[in-house]
Each structure stands twice: as structure tokens, then as C-alpha cells.
Design an enzyme around this catalytic site. Structure first.
Site, PDB file in Angstrom:
ATOM      1  N   VAL B  77      33.549  42.933  49.602  1.00 19.04           N
ATOM      2  CA  VAL B  77      34.653  42.963  48.580  1.00 19.04           C
ATOM      3  C   VAL B  77      33.747  42.189  47.460  1.00 19.04           C
ATOM      4  CG1 VAL B  77      36.044  40.340  47.431  1.00 19.04           C
ATOM      5  CG2 VAL B  77      35.458  40.652  50.127  1.00 19.04           C
ATOM      6  N   CYS B  78      34.617  42.486  46.545  1.00 17.13           N
ATOM      7  CA  CYS B  78      33.935  43.578  45.496  1.00 17.13           C
ATOM      8  C   CYS B  78      33.695  42.252  44.247  1.00 17.13           C
ATOM      9  CB  CYS B  78      35.091  44.448  44.198  1.00 17.13           C
ATOM     10  SG  CYS B  78      33.935  44.029  42.542  1.00 17.13           S
ATOM     11  N   ILE B  79      32.568  41.539  43.748  1.00 17.71           N
ATOM     12  CA  ILE B  79      32.624  40.422  43.472  1.00 17.71           C
ATOM     13  C   ILE B  79      33.468  39.773  41.901  1.00 17.71           C
ATOM     14  CG2 ILE B  79      30.265  40.816  41.705  1.00 17.71           C
ATOM     15  CD1 ILE B  79      29.819  38.008  42.973  1.00 17.71           C
TER      16      ILE B  79
END
Lengths: 135, 130
Positions: B77-79
């Protein structure tokens, strides 16, 4: 396969209204650190992302359009804008920001990053790309 | 073939996550490798373990978690996208002073470099979105 791949970031949506344009730009800036062969394409409403004199005061959102002028500093030199998309919207290249890069192979001459291409030419560019990220 | 998968839309509103799931599952069953599944934009919302869909509907989040466990998938998941949308793991919750985390089993939070790396490493990067 060589270590360097041709990345093409395809931007199709208006700069505001949805977050795609902003988050696409975030990927481009991070991706620039990976020393790949990077190109950007703007088509459909995506051509509005590059228009100059954007003012977002009325919608209380950050105007991130100045960031595009930094792309040259990230060594991003190929920015393709689809001719048909501009024409359908009554725009010309003069409505877009003047984006440039410095060519180290040509005594750091300042050169234009934006190339207006036809849909057919853009299709060929897509065909020649290894990785296409569509936003 | 080695695939990278990018999921750009959240669950239920948009079918992108369903299609990505079915593609991933079919690719694995056909003997292909899934290098990584990267969740971006509203796609990060696939990673909250607090979704409670009606019992007669599919549970998109649980389905991803189960597929990850079965095939040892790397679900990233992209931070930056996650922070905007309130998707937190324990470390991030602590770091941001939030009172809890919500990331589902099998997902991990990391940076956009993981997406670029997938583009470089994979034979094909397949984007599921609007």
C-alpha cells in the site's frame, strides 16, 4: 533485457476534480530517482494539467501546476501532448506552460520538453514503451 | 511470466479491485509469478480490515488477504496515498499519534519506489483503474 526500461506516464484527467493528476506527478517525481528512460503523455482532459496561469484559490486546493516546471531538473525531457486533445478543447501549445530542460550534450542548451504529437504518433510511442502507467 | 499488478480504485464503488483480484488469481493458477500487487490512489482502501460488507456479498479485503496468505503475495500500500486516506499500520499510527491502526493481514505499507521497482523487475505491469 537491458536495465533501463522505457516508462511512459499517461495522464488523461483534468488537474482538479479528481486526485489522479496530483498523485501521478508524485509517482513521476519518485520514479525519476530510478534512472529509467521516462516520458510523459498528456491527452484527453489531461492536457489541462499543463495549462499556464492556473488559479485554485476558489476551490481551496493546492495549485500544484508549478511542479511541472521542475520536471526538467529531474531529467525528464520527453513530454508528449496529443494534438487532437488540444484541438478538441480549443487549446494550443501557447496555452501551456513553457517546459524546458538543459541538454548536457549540447553545452547545457535550454530545450523544449513539450512535443505536440498526433494520436497516431502517440500510439507508436505507447507501442515502443516497456512500462505504461495510466492515470 | 512475471507480473506486477497496480490497483488504483477502492473496493465496491469501482470494479477495478475485483478485476485485479480475478486477474491475479487466474495468473497464479496458470503458473505465472506475481511479483507484487501495488495499491495506489483510492486503491489503498482495499487494505482496511474494518470493511463489513453484507454477508451475501463478496468481501474484497478478506479475499485479497486470503490470496496473499495462500500464495505468499506481496501486497503493498502506498504510504503517501494511505496517509491521505487514513490507512495505517501499527508503526504509522504510533508515528502520527493516532489511536489505532486498520491495515488488514497480508498488506504492508511502503513507498512508491516499490511500484517503480515492479515496473523494472516484471515482464508486464498491469494497471487496474478508472
Amino acid at each position: 533485457m537491458s536495465d533501463v526500461k522505457k516508462f511512459l506516464y499517461v495522464n488523461r484527467k483534468a488537474p482538479y476534480g479528481t486526485i489522479y493528476a496530483l498523485e501521478s506527478l508524485e509517482v513521476v517525481l519518485i520514479g525519476a530517482a530510478f534512472e529509467q528512460d521516462v516520458a510523459l503523455a498528456f491527452l484527453d482532459d489531461g492536457v489541462y494539467q499543463l495549462t499556464k496561469d492556473q488559479n485554485t484559490d476558489g476551490i481551496e486546493m493546492k495549485n500544484f501546476s508549478p511542479t511541472y516546471s521542475a520536471l526538467g531538473d529531474y531529467d525528464i525531457r520527453k513530454i508528449y501532448v496529443e494534438k487532437e486533445s488540444l484541438e478538441e478543447r480549443g487549446l494550443t501549445i501557447d496555452d501551456l506552460q513553457h517546459l524546458t530542460y538543459e541538454d548536457e550534450d549540447d553545452d547545457w542548451a535550454e530545450k523544449d520538453s513539450i512535443q505536440v504529437v498526433t494520436a497516431k504518433e502517440l500510439a507508436e510511442i505507447m507501442d515502443q514503451s516497456d512500462v505504461i502507467l495510466s492515470f | 511470466m512475471k507480473f506486477g499488478i497496480m490497483v488504483n480504485e477502492g473496493p465496491y464503488t469501482h470494479e477495478a479491485s475485483d478485476t485485479a483480484y480475478h486477474f491475479t488469481k487466474a495468473a497464479l493458477e496458470a503458473g505465472h509469478e506475481i511479483f507484487r500487487v501495488f495499491f495506489y490512489h483510492d486503491g489503498v482502501n482495499n487494505a482496511t480490515r474494518y470493511t463489513v460488507p453484507p454477508q451475501d456479498d463478496r468481501n474484497i479485503q478478506v479475499r485479497w488477504s486470503e490470496l496473499a496468505e495462500k500464495h505468499n503475495l506481496d501486497l503493498v500500500v502506498c504510504i503517501a496515498a494511505a496517509q491521505r486516506r487514513g490507512i495505517l499500520d501499527e508503526n504509522e499510527a504510533k508515528r502520527q499519534g493516532k489511536d489505532g491502526d486498520n491495515i488488514a493481514p497480508g498488506f504492508r505499507i511502503s513507498g512508491l519506489g516499490q511500484l517503480i521497482e515492479a515496473g523494472i523487475q516484471c515482464d508486464r505491469l498491469v494497471v487496474f483503474g478508472d
